[in-house]
Design a protein around this motif. Structure first.
Motif, short mmCIF file in Angstrom:
data_model
loop_
_atom_site.label_atom_id
_atom_site.label_comp_id
_atom_site.label_asym_id
_atom_site.label_seq_id
_atom_site.Cartn_x
_atom_site.Cartn_y
_atom_site.Cartn_z
N GLN A 69 -0.81 -20.68 4.90
CA GLN A 69 -0.33 -19.84 3.32
C GLN A 69 -0.34 -21.41 2.26
N VAL A 70 0.36 -21.99 2.83
CA VAL A 70 0.27 -23.03 1.96
C VAL A 70 -0.12 -24.29 2.46
N SER A 71 -0.37 -25.13 0.73
CA SER A 71 -1.40 -26.10 0.60
C SER A 71 -0.16 -27.67 1.30
N GLU B 215 5.46 -17.89 0.37
CA GLU B 215 4.75 -17.89 -1.11
C GLU B 215 4.31 -16.29 -0.82
N GLU C 234 7.58 -24.54 -7.31
CA GLU C 234 6.23 -24.30 -7.06
C GLU C 234 5.95 -22.56 -8.28
N CYS D 281 5.78 -19.53 6.40
CA CYS D 281 5.47 -19.95 5.33
C CYS D 281 4.76 -18.64 4.49
N ILE E 220 2.27 -28.74 -0.61
CA ILE E 220 3.74 -27.87 -0.92
C ILE E 220 4.32 -27.53 0.50
#
Ligand SMILES: [Zn+2]
Length: 363
Positions: free
Chosen positions: A4-6, A342, A198, A338, A9
């Motif tokens: 779900q996240v880079s 998000e 974010e 995550c 992040i």
């Protein structure tokens, strides 16, 4: 559910969670924010350690949308040094006292370095029958932090311990990539701090009908003290408080579960400190449904948050609380996902994008 996240992040969440920042000592949290905020914002910091982030794209003549997350975590402060070299301590914020013995901590010394210690747990060999049968310590003043000193003199002169210094749980974030889960400390409210930054990143350059300011507010866990100042400094027209909020799905009967894991952010209708602006709360839940963003709502019987200060300031400020569910907040170890992070960022971002003066006036 995929990732779900880079990695950017993930690093931001890691730095926020690992930052040592009990109430009043939020400096490392601000360093993490400065590291990850990036360009496009003007920043300020006050003597309470509130950290303000204003979009450079703000115009100065639109309603101010304040995004808040508190920067402090529950921690401790050194109260005194016992003759045997162990440390008596007080709580900064509300802990489950019986969960504390055998916790690894870091104690800041007079040189500003954090040194290791353990909240002492009595070996079973020394426990009486009644101690074995009890639920554990009820009063924090009976607990000790052991830094390994042999007496008070060594604690002071060699370990450089002094009273009034902060103590924090010694826990480093672990990311379970296989299940996209985060294990760590201080997700109340550092997962909210990361969600706030974010959200700011995604809104950085957008043309909006509101001006957007973020604040990482200090000392929430000891009575929303940072926000008492931040609200006057920012004079918001509308606000969102991000939170790391207590997941209830491992404690509660199924019919009453309102803050489950991996079901999206939780928007509280009320807690002990606030009835979240009812028309605004409904607007946010309806928007989430319309956009297909997972969301949960709850009626909390306990708890409190910075919205308590916001919604009753000036002429009243429409305020809601968007919480990322965290299992076992206010203990040393928590778990958050995550997926919920998000979904929280998506909902907050869409709320800001949709907002204008007319809608604010309708609340
Ligand atoms: Zn919180």
């Amino acid at each position: 559910m995929g990732k779900q996240v880079s990695s950017e992040i993930l690093q931001m969440i890691t730095d926020f969670s690992n930052a040592k920042g009990p109430s009043g000592f939020e400096d490392e949290v601000i360093l993490a924010a400065k590291k990850h905020l990036g360009s496009g914002f003007d920043t300020e910091e006050d003597c309470l350690r509130n950290f303000y982030m204003h979009r450079k794209a703000n115009t100065g003549n639109k309603p101010v949308f304040l995004l808040d997350a508190h920067s402090d975590e529950v921690g401790f402060m050194v109260h005194s040094i016992r003759a045997n070299g162990t440390l008596r301590f007080v709580a900064l914020g509300g802990w489950n006292i019986s969960s504390l013995p055998s916790t690894k901590v870091l104690v800041r010394n007079a040189e500003g370095r954090y040194i290791p210690g353990i909240i002492a747990a009595k070996p079973v060999h020394f426990m009486s029958a009644s101690e074995k049968a009890s639920a554990g310590p009820a009063d924090i003043s009976t607990l000790s932090i052991d830094i390994g000193a042999v007496d008070a003199q060594e604690a002071k002169e060699v370990f450089k311990i002094r009273i009034g210094e902060p103590v924090v749980a010694d826990v480093s974030l672990e990311y379970d990539a296989e299940h996209d889960l985060l294990f760590g400390k201080a997700f109340d409210c550092r997962i909210g701090c990361a969600a706030l930054l974010e959200t700011l990143h995604r809104l950085k350059d957008e043309a909006l009908d509101v001006d957007v300011t973020g604040v990482l507010s200090s000392q929430e866990e000891v009575g929303e003290r940072g926000m008492k100042v931040a609200v006057h400094h920012t004079k918001p027209d509308i606000a969102i408080c991000f939170e790391g909020c207590p997941a209830d799905d491992t404690f509660t009967e199924a019919y009453a579960v309102q803050t489950a894991f991996k079901k999206g952010p939780m928007l509280r209708f009320m807690d002990k400190s606030i009835i979240c602006t009812p028309r605004y709360q409904r607007y946010a839940l309806d928007l989430a449904e319309r956009l297909g963003i997972p969301v949960q709502s709850s009626v909390r019987e306990g708890g409190g948050n910075n919205g308590a200060i916001l919604h009753t300031s000036f002429d009243g400020i429409p305020t809601i609380v968007i919480g990322v569910p965290v299992r076992y907040i206010h203990t040393v170890h928590g778990i958050t996902s995550c997926y919920d992070f998000e979904a929280t960022v998506r909902l907050a971002t869409e709320l800001v994008r949709s907002m204008n003066q007319d809608i604010i006036d309708s609340f």
